[in-house]
Enzyme design. Structure first.
Site, short mmCIF file in Angstrom:
data_model
loop_
_atom_site.label_atom_id
_atom_site.label_comp_id
_atom_site.label_asym_id
_atom_site.label_seq_id
_atom_site.Cartn_x
_atom_site.Cartn_y
_atom_site.Cartn_z
N CYS A 100 0.86 -1.19 0.00
CA CYS A 100 0.00 0.00 0.00
C CYS A 100 0.89 1.24 0.00
O CYS A 100 1.75 1.39 0.85
CB CYS A 100 -0.88 -0.02 1.25
SG CYS A 100 -1.75 1.53 1.54
N HIS A 292 -12.89 4.92 -3.12
CA HIS A 292 -11.83 4.03 -2.64
C HIS A 292 -12.05 2.59 -3.12
O HIS A 292 -11.09 1.84 -3.28
CB HIS A 292 -11.69 4.11 -1.12
CG HIS A 292 -10.27 3.89 -0.68
ND1 HIS A 292 -9.22 4.67 -1.11
CD2 HIS A 292 -9.71 2.95 0.12
CE1 HIS A 292 -8.09 4.22 -0.60
NE2 HIS A 292 -8.35 3.17 0.15
N TYR A 296 -9.16 0.29 -5.41
CA TYR A 296 -8.67 -1.08 -5.24
C TYR A 296 -8.57 -1.81 -6.58
O TYR A 296 -7.82 -2.79 -6.69
CB TYR A 296 -9.60 -1.86 -4.30
CG TYR A 296 -9.38 -1.55 -2.83
CD1 TYR A 296 -8.78 -0.36 -2.42
CD2 TYR A 296 -9.77 -2.45 -1.85
CE1 TYR A 296 -8.58 -0.08 -1.08
CE2 TYR A 296 -9.57 -2.18 -0.50
CZ TYR A 296 -8.98 -0.99 -0.13
OH TYR A 296 -8.77 -0.73 1.20
N CYS A 299 -4.76 -0.47 -7.25
CA CYS A 299 -3.61 -0.79 -6.37
C CYS A 299 -3.49 -2.29 -6.12
O CYS A 299 -2.39 -2.84 -6.17
CB CYS A 299 -3.72 -0.01 -5.06
SG CYS A 299 -4.86 -0.69 -3.85
N GLU A 447 -6.83 -5.85 4.19
CA GLU A 447 -7.35 -4.59 3.66
C GLU A 447 -8.28 -4.84 2.46
O GLU A 447 -9.27 -4.12 2.26
CB GLU A 447 -6.18 -3.71 3.24
CG GLU A 447 -6.47 -2.24 3.24
CD GLU A 447 -5.19 -1.46 3.02
OE1 GLU A 447 -4.64 -1.56 1.91
OE2 GLU A 447 -4.75 -0.77 3.94
#
Ligand code: SF4
Length: 483
Positions: A100, A292, A296, A299, A447
């Site tokens: 991250c 967000h 994902y 990332c 996460e």
């Protein structure tokens, strides 16, 4: 200010001289701490991208807010292309760091606060949007990292904020002063907080009449008086204290999670962006979460690329790369990873302009993206573990290879196929271990499950956004029934 380099960014965080508790003790020089430094280096990658000629079109973008060039990590999206480029940039950063890189939370928070404050002002006659524009223009000019802070501790999850035995379990306003407000509470899961210049605080859930004290949104400098920090632990994190980068798995980079306490902190009026407008807490939570969830799709895919590469490499080192079942497992990993990417791109390509003018992702597809993220990285990790073999859990420490007495035996029996050195085989196994069971699994697995909201939150949103009644009508029309 010109766009900062990674080195300049690190120097700016060192200058902040933040303090935190790490492993139950005051950290001392926090930015140099071996548990913190790798996460600082990961954020630095988001700065260096803007100075790489090839990457510049992805990382550098014109901001109408300041009529100048900014790092995309501070940009208010002006088009569907901006949303798509954000995902591409995040995949690149995941490729470079395999962890991250922390800077997206503030970007996602800013885009959500920008549109919600605009709509709140239109409805209420308040002046939050102008304040936020001024604040964010300053962030863009200074090229800052902003921690987006949403998750409250929540205490008894079956009770509303006002019903908790301790009302501070949801962050709230405890005093109004002529020049600002005083807030008290805490935020869990603060990704990259100790690597941030600023914190942008939002409510954690959709609030109702009677819950005005908890409907608050504001920004603070990371070193504001009354802010207290406790660094979260990660699996195998103390390997970073042992001085052997090989056993850490990811020798250069890492993530960071922080418990942040706000102990009666004063927030000046110009930094307050919601104060008691309960009806705008829901849209703010929904939009931040959607951005967000889109993130994902970039990332986690970038990190997944590294895991796939390491898995294919260990298959070569184990001499099984040509086995059809191994090839099939790697193709399956690629298929799952690219499916996540497709979802990240799809919710971006279907984005829409908000009333404030910045672009918001498609809410249904962003939630589909994240719901897949709660599953697919776990399946990638399972397949990587399968292909890597049992050594993943039984490998001796890297320093054993240098032991004068036993080292030769360890090297002899870790012999790899294809002429690979045993130490290189150890490095690849440790990288896979880092991602599926070590410190890297915090970002890649836990996460993926709970970040940007747990799976049930996405299911609720999918149920709301999917237009089920319309689908029932389609079936009825085909059958000619119910009219
Ligand atoms: Fe960015 Fe991903 Fe980390 Fe969130 S989890 S801050 S999207 S890298």
């Amino acid at each position: 200010m010109a766009l900062r380099t990674g080195e300049e960014y690190i120097a700016s965080i060192e200058a902040l001289d933040l303090e935190a508790n790490v492993l139950g003790q005051p950290s001392g020089d926090l930015a140099a701490h071996p548990l913190v430094r790798p996460s600082l280096r990961a954020v630095a990658v988001t700065y260096d991208g803007a100075h790489d000629e090839e990457l510049a079109p992805l990382f550098r973008v014109h901001s109408p807010l300041i009529d100048g060039e900014v790092n995309r990590f501070t940009h208010l999206h002006q088009s569907k292309d901006d949303l798509v480029n954000k995902v591409l940039m995040q995949r690149h950063c995941g490729n470079r760091t395999a962890c991250c890189f922390q800077r997206c939370v503030g970007l996602d928070a800013a885009n959500a606060v920008y549109s919600v404050t605009y709509e709140c002002d239109q409805a209420r006659g308040s002046d939050y949007h102008g304040r936020f524009r001024d604040y964010w223009a300053w962030v863009q000019r200074q090229d800052l990292v902003v921690d987006g802070a949403m998750t409250d501790p929540k205490g008894d999850r079956g009770k509303r904020p006002s019903e908790q035995a301790d009302p501070d379990l949801y962050l709230r306003v405890v005093d109004h002063r002529p020049d600002g407000i005083v807030v008290r509470g805490a935020k869990f899961h603060q990704t990259g907080m100790l690597n941030s210049h600023e914190i942008l605080v939002m409510p954690t859930l959709a609030l109702r009449a009677g819950e005005e004290d908890w409907a608050v949104c504001f920004a603070l400098p990371a070193d504001a008086p009354g802010l207290r920090y406790v660094l979260g632990r990660q699996a195998s994190d103390t390997r970073k204290l042992e001085g052997d980068p090989i056993d850490v798995g990811n020798p250069t980079f890492g993530g960071q999670e922080v418990l942040t306490v706000l102990d009666d902190v004063f927030v000046p009026t110009e930094r307050v962006f919601l104060d008691s407008e309960v009806e705008w807490s829901g849209p703010l939570v929904e939009r931040f979460a959607a951005y967000h969830r889109q993130s994902y799709g970039g990332c986690k895919v970038g990190v997944g690329d590294v895991l796939i590469g390491a898995t294919a490499l260990i298959a070569q080192m184990n001499g099984v790369a040509r086995a059809s079942h191994v090839r099939d497992k790697i193709v399956e990993m690629i298929h799952l990873n690219e499916t996540l990417f497709a979802c990240g791109l799809a919710c971006s390509a279907r984005g829409q302009a908000t009333e404030a003018g910045n672009y918001l992702v498609d809410l249904l597809l962003a939630n589909v993206c994240k719901l897949n993220v709660t599953r697919f990285p776990y399946e990638l990790a399972r397949l990587a573990t399968d292909v890597a073999g049992g050594l993943l859990g039984t490998l001796p420490a890297a320093r054993e290879l240098d032991d004068p007495e036993l080292g030769p035996y360890v090297r002899k029996y870790l012999a790899a196929a294809g002429g690979w050195d045993p130490l290189e085989r150890v490095k690849v196994l440790r990288l896979i271990e880092n991602l599926v069971a070590g410190a890297g699994a915090v970002a890649y697995l836990v996460e993926s499950m709970h970040g940007a909201g747990s799976p049930m939150a996405q299911r609720i949103m999918i149920g709301r956004q999917a237009g089920l009644d319309q689908k029932i009508e389609l079936a009825k029309q085909i059958l000619g029934i119910g009219y």
